[in-house]
Design a protein around this motif. Structure first.
Motif, PDB file in Angstrom:
ATOM      1  N   LEU A 253       0.865  -1.172   0.000  1.00 10.10           N
ATOM      2  CA  LEU A 253       0.000   0.000   0.000  1.00 10.10           C
ATOM      3  C   LEU A 253       0.904   1.225   0.000  1.00 10.10           C
ATOM      4  N   GLU A 254       0.835   2.018  -1.067  1.00  5.57           N
ATOM      5  CA  GLU A 254       1.725   3.167  -1.227  1.00  5.57           C
ATOM      6  C   GLU A 254       0.976   4.315  -1.893  1.00  5.57           C
ATOM      7  N   ASP A 255       1.425   5.527  -1.605  1.00  6.23           N
ATOM      8  CA  ASP A 255       0.905   6.702  -2.308  1.00  6.23           C
ATOM      9  C   ASP A 255       1.683   6.837  -3.606  1.00  6.23           C
ATOM     10  N   ILE A 256       1.140   6.310  -4.675  1.00  2.98           N
ATOM     11  CA  ILE A 256       1.852   6.250  -5.951  1.00  2.98           C
ATOM     12  C   ILE A 256       1.884   7.604  -6.639  1.00  2.98           C
ATOM     13  N   ASP A 257       0.775   8.359  -6.573  1.00  5.83           N
ATOM     14  CA  ASP A 257       0.653   9.588  -7.362  1.00  5.83           C
ATOM     15  C   ASP A 257       0.865  10.864  -6.554  1.00  5.83           C
ATOM     16  N   GLY A 258       1.244  10.726  -5.263  1.00 10.88           N
ATOM     17  CA  GLY A 258       1.573  11.897  -4.463  1.00 10.88           C
ATOM     18  C   GLY A 258       0.393  12.739  -4.020  1.00 10.88           C
ATOM     19  N   ASP A 259      -0.812  12.161  -4.028  1.00  6.79           N
ATOM     20  CA  ASP A 259      -1.987  12.933  -3.610  1.00  6.79           C
ATOM     21  C   ASP A 259      -2.318  12.767  -2.131  1.00  6.79           C
ATOM     22  N   GLY A 260      -1.471  12.031  -1.408  1.00  8.93           N
ATOM     23  CA  GLY A 260      -1.697  11.820   0.018  1.00  8.93           C
ATOM     24  C   GLY A 260      -2.527  10.597   0.345  1.00  8.93           C
ATOM     25  N   ASP A 261      -3.048   9.900  -0.663  1.00 10.79           N
ATOM     26  CA  ASP A 261      -3.860   8.702  -0.461  1.00 10.79           C
ATOM     27  C   ASP A 261      -3.138   7.494  -1.037  1.00 10.79           C
TER      28      ASP A 261
ATOM     29  N   ILE B 289      -2.979   0.535  -4.144  1.00  6.91           N
ATOM     30  CA  ILE B 289      -2.490  -0.837  -3.992  1.00  6.91           C
ATOM     31  C   ILE B 289      -1.512  -1.110  -5.129  1.00  6.91           C
ATOM     32  N   ARG B 290      -0.301  -1.457  -4.773  1.00  4.23           N
ATOM     33  CA  ARG B 290       0.745  -1.742  -5.776  1.00  4.23           C
ATOM     34  C   ARG B 290       0.929  -3.252  -5.864  1.00  4.23           C
TER      35      ARG B 290
END
Length: 328
Positions: free
Chosen positions: A259-267, A270-271
């Protein structure tokens, strides 16, 4: 004289309390994983270490703070997970900071919902271990997965700090990875699992199991995975996705889930990683919101696009109503 004695006794008690403290600073497994040395970070101290031992290897172990609101730099529990042996079941064991065994849990004999008339699936390995505050009450729960040492059956168990079973879920095939936490803007945590499902081979020709990723609301986990051939009710998964056979790589397996913030929006997203170089990014609803490939995929398939995940219809007469492509 009485005042002096009181002062001496007080100082001795204070010194003993100071020296008897134990702050977990490191976990050091033995080469054969039959012993785990827990190191005290306090100096000076009466005890510099304590050692947990097991009859079978401890394949999982972690130190954590029981209360999620406390400082994560001062863990006060150690939890271990072992594999099955000829005379010992795989088990989860919780220790206090000073090394006292608080409880041990293993799957009771005869409990597997896939047991046949002539064969009982007893003897499970611990195959995954995560600690997370699932219900947001400031106290961590222990999430453990167990997989049979040779048969195709697995179980997810949620345990409280006092060893009570809070939830459980069975799956027809080995559960391979587990992650828990917040995804997207959901207020409730998600529990995300990956597994091999031996009951869905019609969707993956020439394979003994379908690779799957699925998720639960953390406070609603129960039942069994599709196809519903075991004793009990259908599972409470929010969604269930299958890695369809590409026709190119018939042996691709899920290599991990995070579980990571992939796009930098703070949310968090699932990777999902596959060992053939595919990456999928899913939102809390299980929809693919992005995809990528690594050098591994490029070397094997060049610029070929990666296939979509497939959505399995759940709780529809026991076998699922089929698959639907899940577009990016």
């Amino acid at each position: 004289m009485a005042l002096l004695m009181s002062l001496v006794i007080g100082l001795c008690a204070f010194g003993y309390t100071l020296l008897s403290g134990f702050t977990i600073s490191a976990l050091e497994p033995s080469e054969n994983r039959l012993a785990l040395t827990v190191v005290n970070g306090e100096r000076p101290a009466l005890r510099s270490i304590w050692v947990a031992t097991s009859a079978t290897p401890m394949v999982y172990y972690t130190a954590f703070c029981g209360h999620g609101t406390a400082s994560e730099s001062r863990p006060d529990h150690v939890v271990t997970g072992t594999i099955w042996g000829s005379e010992d079941d795989g088990a989860i064991t919780l220790y206090s900071a000073r090394g006292h065994v608080l409880w041990t849990y293993s799957i009771p004999h005869g409990e597997c919902i896939y047991n046949g008339h002539s064969e009982a699936h007893d003897g499970f390995d611990v195959s995954g271990l995560v600690v997370h505050d699932l219900d947001g009450d400031g106290v961590n729960e222990i999430l453990a997965t167990f997989s049979h040492h040779y048969a195709h059956s697995s179980k997810l168990v949620i345990l409280s700090l006092n060893g009570k079973v809070l939830a459980e879920y069975w799956h027809p095939g080995r559960i391979t990875h587990i992650a828990a936490g917040h995804v997207g803007r959901r207020t409730e945590s998600l529990v995300v699992l990956t597994a091999r499902n031996v009951s869905l081979t019609q969707y993956v020709p020439n394979r003994i199991a379908a690779e799957a990723v699925f998720a639960f609301s953390a406070e609603r986990i129960s039942g069994q995975g599709p196809v519903y051939t075991g004793r009990g009710e259908a599972g409470t998964e929010l969604w269930y996705r299958i890695v369809a056979d590409t026709g190119l790589q018939s042996h691709a397996a899920i290599a991990g889930v995070h579980l990571e913030d992939i796009d930098g929006d703070g949310d968090n997203e699932i990777r999902l990683m596959l060992d053939d170089g595919r990456l999928y990014f899913l939102n809390e609803a299980g929809n693919v919101v992005g995809a990528a490939t690594s050098e591994t995929w490029f070397e094997a398939y060049g610029q070929l696009p990666i296939p979509s995940l497939m959505a399995l219809a759940l709780r529809s007469g026991g076998a699922g109503a089929g698959l639907e492509p899940l577009g990016e």
